[in-house]
Design a protein around this motif. Sequence first.
Motif, PDB file in Angstrom:
ATOM      1  N   LYS A  16      78.848   3.574  38.726  1.00 27.39           N
ATOM      2  CA  LYS A  16      80.000   3.951  39.549  1.00 27.39           C
ATOM      3  C   LYS A  16      80.584   5.290  39.112  1.00 27.39           C
ATOM      4  CE  LYS A  16      80.999  -0.855  40.564  1.00 27.39           C
ATOM      5  NZ  LYS A  16      81.933  -1.977  40.558  1.00 27.39           N
ATOM      6  N   SER A  17      79.988   5.872  38.084  1.00 30.02           N
ATOM      7  CA  SER A  17      80.513   7.129  37.554  1.00 30.02           C
ATOM      8  C   SER A  17      79.508   8.256  37.753  1.00 30.02           C
ATOM      9  CB  SER A  17      80.822   6.946  36.067  1.00 30.02           C
ATOM     10  OG  SER A  17      80.333   8.018  35.312  1.00 30.02           O
ATOM     11  N   ILE A  18      79.929   9.287  38.483  1.00 27.15           N
ATOM     12  CA  ILE A  18      79.011  10.394  38.794  1.00 27.15           C
ATOM     13  C   ILE A  18      78.510  11.081  37.531  1.00 27.15           C
ATOM     14  CG2 ILE A  18      78.862  12.682  39.860  1.00 27.15           C
ATOM     15  CD1 ILE A  18      80.518  11.710  42.123  1.00 27.15           C
ATOM     16  N   LEU A  19      79.426  11.389  36.617  1.00 29.91           N
ATOM     17  CA  LEU A  19      79.006  12.105  35.403  1.00 29.91           C
ATOM     18  C   LEU A  19      78.047  11.253  34.588  1.00 29.91           C
ATOM     19  CD1 LEU A  19      82.206  13.969  34.157  1.00 29.91           C
ATOM     20  CD2 LEU A  19      80.323  14.830  35.531  1.00 29.91           C
ATOM     21  N   GLY A  20      78.337   9.943  34.530  1.00 34.58           N
ATOM     22  CA  GLY A  20      77.450   9.035  33.815  1.00 34.58           C
ATOM     23  C   GLY A  20      76.039   9.102  34.382  1.00 34.58           C
ATOM     24  N   ILE A  21      75.943   9.046  35.709  1.00 28.08           N
ATOM     25  CA  ILE A  21      74.633   9.072  36.362  1.00 28.08           C
ATOM     26  C   ILE A  21      73.912  10.382  36.046  1.00 28.08           C
ATOM     27  CG2 ILE A  21      73.438   9.007  38.590  1.00 28.08           C
ATOM     28  CD1 ILE A  21      75.918   7.389  39.625  1.00 28.08           C
ATOM     29  N   LEU A  22      74.665  11.479  36.041  1.00 24.42           N
ATOM     30  CA  LEU A  22      74.050  12.777  35.739  1.00 24.42           C
ATOM     31  C   LEU A  22      73.471  12.786  34.325  1.00 24.42           C
ATOM     32  CD1 LEU A  22      76.620  15.281  37.263  1.00 24.42           C
ATOM     33  CD2 LEU A  22      74.434  14.527  38.222  1.00 24.42           C
ATOM     34  N   ALA A  23      74.150  12.066  33.423  1.00 26.82           N
ATOM     35  CA  ALA A  23      73.705  12.050  32.025  1.00 26.82           C
ATOM     36  C   ALA A  23      72.338  11.397  31.864  1.00 26.82           C
ATOM     37  CB  ALA A  23      74.735  11.334  31.155  1.00 26.82           C
ATOM     38  N   LEU A  24      71.900  10.656  32.886  1.00 22.12           N
ATOM     39  CA  LEU A  24      70.572  10.055  32.818  1.00 22.12           C
ATOM     40  C   LEU A  24      69.493  11.126  32.780  1.00 22.12           C
ATOM     41  CD1 LEU A  24      70.753   7.188  35.468  1.00 22.12           C
ATOM     42  CD2 LEU A  24      70.589   6.894  33.011  1.00 22.12           C
ATOM     43  N   GLU A  25      69.800  12.271  33.383  1.00 24.75           N
ATOM     44  CA  GLU A  25      68.837  13.373  33.503  1.00 24.75           C
ATOM     45  C   GLU A  25      67.494  12.834  33.973  1.00 24.75           C
ATOM     46  OE1 GLU A  25      68.788  16.130  30.290  1.00 24.75           O
ATOM     47  OE2 GLU A  25      70.967  16.198  30.119  1.00 24.75           O
ATOM     48  N   ALA A  26      67.556  12.077  35.084  1.00 22.16           N
ATOM     49  CA  ALA A  26      66.357  11.424  35.582  1.00 22.16           C
ATOM     50  C   ALA A  26      65.685  12.297  36.631  1.00 22.16           C
ATOM     51  CB  ALA A  26      66.720  10.059  36.165  1.00 22.16           C
ATOM     52  N   GLY A  27      64.614  12.914  36.255  1.00 23.62           N
ATOM     53  CA  GLY A  27      63.864  13.779  37.158  1.00 23.62           C
ATOM     54  C   GLY A  27      62.844  12.988  37.962  1.00 23.62           C
ATOM     55  N   LEU A  28      62.118  13.701  38.804  1.00 24.15           N
ATOM     56  CA  LEU A  28      61.088  13.096  39.643  1.00 24.15           C
ATOM     57  C   LEU A  28      60.138  12.245  38.794  1.00 24.15           C
ATOM     58  CD1 LEU A  28      59.440  12.976  42.335  1.00 24.15           C
ATOM     59  CD2 LEU A  28      58.295  15.054  41.585  1.00 24.15           C
ATOM     60  N   GLY A  29      59.900  11.014  39.269  1.00 25.20           N
ATOM     61  CA  GLY A  29      58.944  10.147  38.587  1.00 25.20           C
ATOM     62  C   GLY A  29      59.544   9.292  37.465  1.00 25.20           C
ATOM     63  N   THR A  30      60.833   9.512  37.176  1.00 24.06           N
ATOM     64  CA  THR A  30      61.470   8.712  36.114  1.00 24.06           C
ATOM     65  C   THR A  30      61.677   7.275  36.588  1.00 24.06           C
ATOM     66  OG1 THR A  30      62.695  10.674  35.454  1.00 24.06           O
ATOM     67  CG2 THR A  30      63.458   8.582  34.550  1.00 24.06           C
ATOM     68  N   GLU A  31      61.374   6.327  35.715  1.00 26.46           N
ATOM     69  CA  GLU A  31      61.656   4.925  36.027  1.00 26.46           C
ATOM     70  C   GLU A  31      63.072   4.609  35.588  1.00 26.46           C
ATOM     71  OE1 GLU A  31      58.994   2.044  34.464  1.00 26.46           O
ATOM     72  OE2 GLU A  31      57.445   2.502  35.944  1.00 26.46           O
ATOM     73  N   VAL A  32      63.876   4.109  36.505  1.00 26.29           N
ATOM     74  CA  VAL A  32      65.256   3.762  36.197  1.00 26.29           C
ATOM     75  C   VAL A  32      65.439   2.264  36.448  1.00 26.29           C
ATOM     76  CG1 VAL A  32      67.674   4.139  36.839  1.00 26.29           C
ATOM     77  CG2 VAL A  32      66.087   6.071  36.789  1.00 26.29           C
ATOM     78  N   THR A  33      66.104   1.593  35.517  1.00 24.32           N
ATOM     79  CA  THR A  33      66.365   0.171  35.714  1.00 24.32           C
ATOM     80  C   THR A  33      67.789  -0.013  36.228  1.00 24.32           C
ATOM     81  OG1 THR A  33      64.927  -0.236  33.838  1.00 24.32           O
ATOM     82  CG2 THR A  33      66.237  -2.092  34.604  1.00 24.32           C
ATOM     83  N   VAL A  34      67.907  -0.754  37.330  1.00 28.16           N
ATOM     84  CA  VAL A  34      69.224  -1.053  37.893  1.00 28.16           C
ATOM     85  C   VAL A  34      69.617  -2.442  37.402  1.00 28.16           C
ATOM     86  CG1 VAL A  34      70.582  -1.268  40.005  1.00 28.16           C
ATOM     87  CG2 VAL A  34      68.581   0.256  39.957  1.00 28.16           C
ATOM     88  N   VAL A  35      70.739  -2.501  36.668  1.00 29.28           N
ATOM     89  CA  VAL A  35      71.204  -3.787  36.159  1.00 29.28           C
ATOM     90  C   VAL A  35      72.537  -4.099  36.826  1.00 29.28           C
ATOM     91  CG1 VAL A  35      71.730  -5.134  34.096  1.00 29.28           C
ATOM     92  CG2 VAL A  35      70.182  -3.181  33.933  1.00 29.28           C
ATOM     93  N   ALA A  36      72.580  -5.186  37.605  1.00 27.18           N
ATOM     94  CA  ALA A  36      73.829  -5.538  38.286  1.00 27.18           C
ATOM     95  C   ALA A  36      74.280  -6.906  37.805  1.00 27.18           C
ATOM     96  CB  ALA A  36      73.627  -5.540  39.792  1.00 27.18           C
TER      97      ALA A  36
END
Lengths: 92, 314
Positions: free
Chosen positions: A45-65
């Motif tokens: 829910k935080s834009i800056l937090g998401i940016l800190a992922l530095e997730a470029g093309l092809g990065t696997e991201v896990t969504v935990v809800a």
Amino acid sequence: MTEQTVLVRNKLGIHVRPAERIAQTANRFVSKIALKNGECRVNAKSILGILALEAGLGTEVTVVADGPDEREASSAVAALFDAGFGEELGET
Amino acid sequence: MRGISVQRFFDEKKDEFQLEALTESLASARPITVSDVNRPGLALAGFTGNFLADRIQILGETEMLFLETLEERERIRAIDRLFDHDLPCVIVAKGLEFPSYLVERGTRAGVPILRTPFSTTPFIHQLTEYLERVFAPRTHIHGSLVDVYGVGLLLTGESGIGKSECALDLVERGHRLVADDLVIVTRRRSELTGEASERLRDHMEIRGIGIIDVGRMFGIRAVARRKEISVEVRLKEWAGDVDYDRLGLEEKMTTVLGMKIPVVTIPIIPGKNITVLVEVVAMNHLLRVHGIRPAALLNDSLIHAMKRPEGSGE
């Protein structure tokens, strides 16, 4: 708690615009939603937090809800990734 | 286990430690995984029991002088004893001369060998400090960290509760922003330190305005690189059925990375000036540090006054 892994498919990766879309979508739900890229775990829910992922093309991201609407939340966020955030897709 | 490659260590520290690579390749089979270092004097001398091979091996003057006292064959055997183990890296301190066989053997074993002009003991201290930082327990916390009167306050609470707005208000009043939205917390010994991710440093997201650069907007006085976290301030939407602390007699604690820190919960009501409350939290903490607890003092004097036997009053 639900967990699912998604792929960054747009060419530019998660820059500020996709981050805004993710945060906006996440904020529609009451569940806690986190994104994980390796050791880095941030609040979706935080834009800056998401940016800190530095997730470029092809990065696997896990969504935990976690929460009453976790399934809907998780699939709404995953859908954004799958659609490449409406941007030009890259080769993965 | 978390580890760093010798190449990364070299890239990060070559300027500070004036490191020089003696082996051509810095590719080590074994990453650095511990913050302690080892002086392999005893291993060189022949005792390899309990040899701590996983540590960076430091060769100082003692080790080099010892090697010099040996005949060529013995010296080779001593160095071989070291490289019989799987080492991450060897560092020659004090810019000392070294036997050429050291580099030859290191190259063969795939163990990078570096040299620094720093004296052995100060070098070990600085190296250990750096490695402790690298290997410190670490976590990400969703919140903002602000240095308020020298007290590191970690503002937490649900998204949209107003952490960033509160942090911005504090900055405007002369306090310093360390991190907004995402605080990277590390623990070293009994100290919790917070900082921003490198790329996001000095940036904030303010709803309705967007992303701002606090450093550029308010200047250098408004930002700090890292800060020890002293108190967590939890911003919580006002709920009538929650009993908020009205006295402050006891300090409530929370645990971050196994460390206990005080936590203060502040109920949020529209129109209330949160910033002043947060400043008061910081000042109250400073008073506590100086041993002053207003609620307890007031209570003591009250109890004392009530104890006076009847008729003895003024």
